[in-house]
Structures are given as C-alpha cells and as structure tokens.
Design a protein around this motif. Structure first.
Motif, PDB file in Angstrom:
ATOM      1  N   ALA A 132       0.835  -1.204   0.000  1.00 58.87           N
ATOM      2  CA  ALA A 132       0.000   0.000   0.000  1.00 58.87           C
ATOM      3  C   ALA A 132       0.869   1.253   0.000  1.00 58.87           C
ATOM      4  N   TYR A 133       1.950   1.224   0.769  1.00 57.16           N
ATOM      5  CA  TYR A 133       2.877   2.357   0.800  1.00 57.16           C
ATOM      6  C   TYR A 133       3.496   2.573  -0.584  1.00 57.16           C
ATOM      7  N   LEU A 134       3.942   1.496  -1.225  1.00 55.99           N
ATOM      8  CA  LEU A 134       4.538   1.624  -2.555  1.00 55.99           C
ATOM      9  C   LEU A 134       3.540   2.211  -3.551  1.00 55.99           C
ATOM     10  N   ALA A 135       2.288   1.781  -3.471  1.00 52.58           N
ATOM     11  CA  ALA A 135       1.257   2.316  -4.356  1.00 52.58           C
ATOM     12  C   ALA A 135       1.036   3.807  -4.096  1.00 52.58           C
ATOM     13  N   GLU A 136       1.051   4.198  -2.819  1.00 54.47           N
ATOM     14  CA  GLU A 136       0.883   5.615  -2.489  1.00 54.47           C
ATOM     15  C   GLU A 136       2.054   6.441  -3.001  1.00 54.47           C
ATOM     16  N   MET A 137       3.266   5.918  -2.855  1.00 60.33           N
ATOM     17  CA  MET A 137       4.450   6.610  -3.383  1.00 60.33           C
ATOM     18  C   MET A 137       4.341   6.771  -4.897  1.00 60.33           C
ATOM     19  N   LYS A 138       3.879   5.725  -5.552  1.00 60.88           N
ATOM     20  CA  LYS A 138       3.744   5.793  -7.014  1.00 60.88           C
ATOM     21  C   LYS A 138       2.718   6.862  -7.403  1.00 60.88           C
ATOM     22  N   ARG A 139       1.581   6.902  -6.716  1.00 58.13           N
ATOM     23  CA  ARG A 139       0.558   7.920  -6.996  1.00 58.13           C
ATOM     24  C   ARG A 139       1.090   9.335  -6.752  1.00 58.13           C
ATOM     25  N   ALA A 140       1.931   9.485  -5.748  1.00 62.26           N
ATOM     26  CA  ALA A 140       2.488  10.806  -5.428  1.00 62.26           C
ATOM     27  C   ALA A 140       3.451  11.283  -6.510  1.00 62.26           C
ATOM     28  N   ASP A 141       4.001  10.345  -7.283  1.00 62.25           N
ATOM     29  CA  ASP A 141       4.869  10.664  -8.416  1.00 62.25           C
ATOM     30  C   ASP A 141       6.036  11.578  -8.024  1.00 62.25           C
ATOM     31  N   LEU A 142       6.713  11.220  -6.954  1.00 62.84           N
ATOM     32  CA  LEU A 142       7.835  12.016  -6.458  1.00 62.84           C
ATOM     33  C   LEU A 142       9.195  11.460  -6.879  1.00 62.84           C
ATOM     34  N   LEU A 143       9.274  10.168  -7.085  1.00 66.34           N
ATOM     35  CA  LEU A 143      10.557   9.498  -7.320  1.00 66.34           C
ATOM     36  C   LEU A 143      10.883   9.425  -8.806  1.00 66.34           C
ATOM     37  N   LEU A 144      12.119   9.790  -9.144  1.00 64.48           N
ATOM     38  CA  LEU A 144      12.583   9.682 -10.524  1.00 64.48           C
ATOM     39  C   LEU A 144      13.396   8.402 -10.731  1.00 64.48           C
ATOM     40  N   THR A 145      14.394   8.173  -9.871  1.00 64.93           N
ATOM     41  CA  THR A 145      15.231   6.978 -10.007  1.00 64.93           C
ATOM     42  C   THR A 145      15.664   6.476  -8.639  1.00 64.93           C
ATOM     43  N   MET A 146      16.067   5.210  -8.608  1.00 62.18           N
ATOM     44  CA  MET A 146      16.641   4.608  -7.409  1.00 62.18           C
ATOM     45  C   MET A 146      17.842   3.780  -7.833  1.00 62.18           C
ATOM     46  N   GLU A 147      18.928   3.931  -7.096  1.00 56.62           N
ATOM     47  CA  GLU A 147      20.127   3.121  -7.331  1.00 56.62           C
ATOM     48  C   GLU A 147      20.457   2.425  -6.019  1.00 56.62           C
ATOM     49  N   ASN A 148      20.971   1.212  -6.114  1.00 56.37           N
ATOM     50  CA  ASN A 148      21.494   0.634  -4.882  1.00 56.37           C
ATOM     51  C   ASN A 148      22.745  -0.158  -5.165  1.00 56.37           C
ATOM     52  N   ARG A 149      23.590  -0.173  -4.164  1.00 58.56           N
ATOM     53  CA  ARG A 149      24.849  -0.913  -4.210  1.00 58.56           C
ATOM     54  C   ARG A 149      24.934  -1.735  -2.936  1.00 58.56           C
ATOM     55  N   ILE A 150      25.481  -2.906  -3.056  1.00 59.32           N
ATOM     56  CA  ILE A 150      25.748  -3.716  -1.881  1.00 59.32           C
ATOM     57  C   ILE A 150      27.241  -3.562  -1.586  1.00 59.32           C
ATOM     58  N   LEU A 151      27.541  -3.078  -0.402  1.00 60.20           N
ATOM     59  CA  LEU A 151      28.917  -2.796  -0.003  1.00 60.20           C
ATOM     60  C   LEU A 151      29.345  -3.739   1.110  1.00 60.20           C
ATOM     61  N   GLU A 152      30.623  -4.058   1.129  1.00 56.29           N
ATOM     62  CA  GLU A 152      31.164  -4.787   2.275  1.00 56.29           C
ATOM     63  C   GLU A 152      32.348  -4.005   2.796  1.00 56.29           C
ATOM     64  N   PRO A 153      32.559  -4.027   4.098  1.00 55.56           N
ATOM     65  CA  PRO A 153      33.640  -3.239   4.691  1.00 55.56           C
ATOM     66  C   PRO A 153      35.005  -3.821   4.344  1.00 55.56           C
ATOM     67  N   THR A 154      35.975  -2.939   4.280  1.00 57.67           N
ATOM     68  CA  THR A 154      37.364  -3.384   4.139  1.00 57.67           C
ATOM     69  C   THR A 154      37.818  -3.973   5.467  1.00 57.67           C
ATOM     70  N   ASP A 155      38.969  -4.592   5.472  1.00 58.28           N
ATOM     71  CA  ASP A 155      39.471  -5.202   6.706  1.00 58.28           C
ATOM     72  C   ASP A 155      39.872  -4.181   7.762  1.00 58.28           C
ATOM     73  N   PHE A 156      39.994  -2.893   7.376  1.00 57.41           N
ATOM     74  CA  PHE A 156      40.351  -1.851   8.351  1.00 57.41           C
ATOM     75  C   PHE A 156      39.194  -0.902   8.644  1.00 57.41           C
ATOM     76  N   SER A 157      38.033  -1.177   8.110  1.00 59.23           N
ATOM     77  CA  SER A 157      36.882  -0.298   8.298  1.00 59.23           C
ATOM     78  C   SER A 157      36.278  -0.484   9.688  1.00 59.23           C
ATOM     79  N   PRO A 158      35.999   0.633  10.367  1.00 52.18           N
ATOM     80  CA  PRO A 158      35.249   0.479  11.629  1.00 52.18           C
ATOM     81  C   PRO A 158      33.852  -0.013  11.286  1.00 52.18           C
ATOM     82  N   VAL A 159      33.389  -0.999  11.967  1.00 52.28           N
ATOM     83  CA  VAL A 159      32.078  -1.579  11.699  1.00 52.28           C
ATOM     84  C   VAL A 159      31.050  -0.880  12.585  1.00 52.28           C
ATOM     85  N   PRO A 160      29.987  -0.324  11.947  1.00 54.85           N
ATOM     86  CA  PRO A 160      28.984   0.393  12.765  1.00 54.85           C
ATOM     87  C   PRO A 160      28.214  -0.546  13.662  1.00 54.85           C
TER      88      PRO A 160
END
Length: 106
Positions: free
Chosen positions: A78-106
């Motif tokens: 229902a939320y996705l349908a409401e977002m679509k009706r609102a016509d606010l979003l142009l594009t979405m990108e996503n990346r899957i990242l993994e930390p380096t061996d020296f990265s502080p892990v949140p």
C-alpha cells in the motif's frame, strides 16, 4: 556484514515531500523488517534532489530474507502504491557494499 547503499533521486524541490511520506509510512515498516538502519541522509551541498540511506545486514541471505518479508506485507505494498501515486521518485540506485578489513564496523 554488508551494507545496502541506496540513492533516491526525487523530483526537484520535492525532497521534503518524499522524506515526509517515507518517514510516516515507509520507515516504520522498513525498521520492523530490515533491522539495522545505519543512516538516512539528505544533501547539504551538491545535488539537492537526492536522498541516501544505508541498511546493514549479516550477509546477502539475511538481506534477501528480510526484504522478502517486507515485500510480503500488505502495508508495504500500500505504501509503494501511495508513493507511485504521489509521483515524487525519478530513479533509485542501490549498491551492496562490504567493509574493508580496516573499516570500523557500525
């Protein structure tokens, strides 16, 4: 651990509207299903039509399990349908990242 890094490009001057709708209806559902939000960001400089958020997962299988549960929820659909009706979003990108061996892990 992996991090899902998402960048949403929103119609110019409509970022506040998109964020408000997400905050009210999308975020509570994602928080329930996805678990660990690392951060949610809007621009101060640079492109002012983009929003970035980061979610941490144990691994890709954990991410897939959690996202499948989210997408199975009728409230999310229902939320996705409401977002679509609102016509606010142009594009979405996503990346899957993994930390380096020296990265502080949140």
């Amino acid at each position: 651990m992996i991090v899902d890094h998402r960048v949403y490009t929103v119609r110019p001057t409509r970022v506040a509207d998109w964020v408000a709708l997400y905050r009210e209806k999308g975020y509570p559902l994602q928080e329930r299903y996805l678990g660990r939000c690392v951060g949610w960001y809007v621009p101060v400089e640079g492109r002012h039509d983009q929003v970035v958020h980061l979610w941490a997962y144990e691994d890709q299988a954990d991410r897939e399990r959690r996202r499948a549960a989210l997408y199975a929820d009728p409230e999310w659909q229902a939320y996705l349908a409401e977002m679509k009706r609102a016509d606010l979003l142009l594009t979405m990108e996503n990346r899957i990242l993994e930390p380096t061996d020296f990265s502080p892990v949140p």
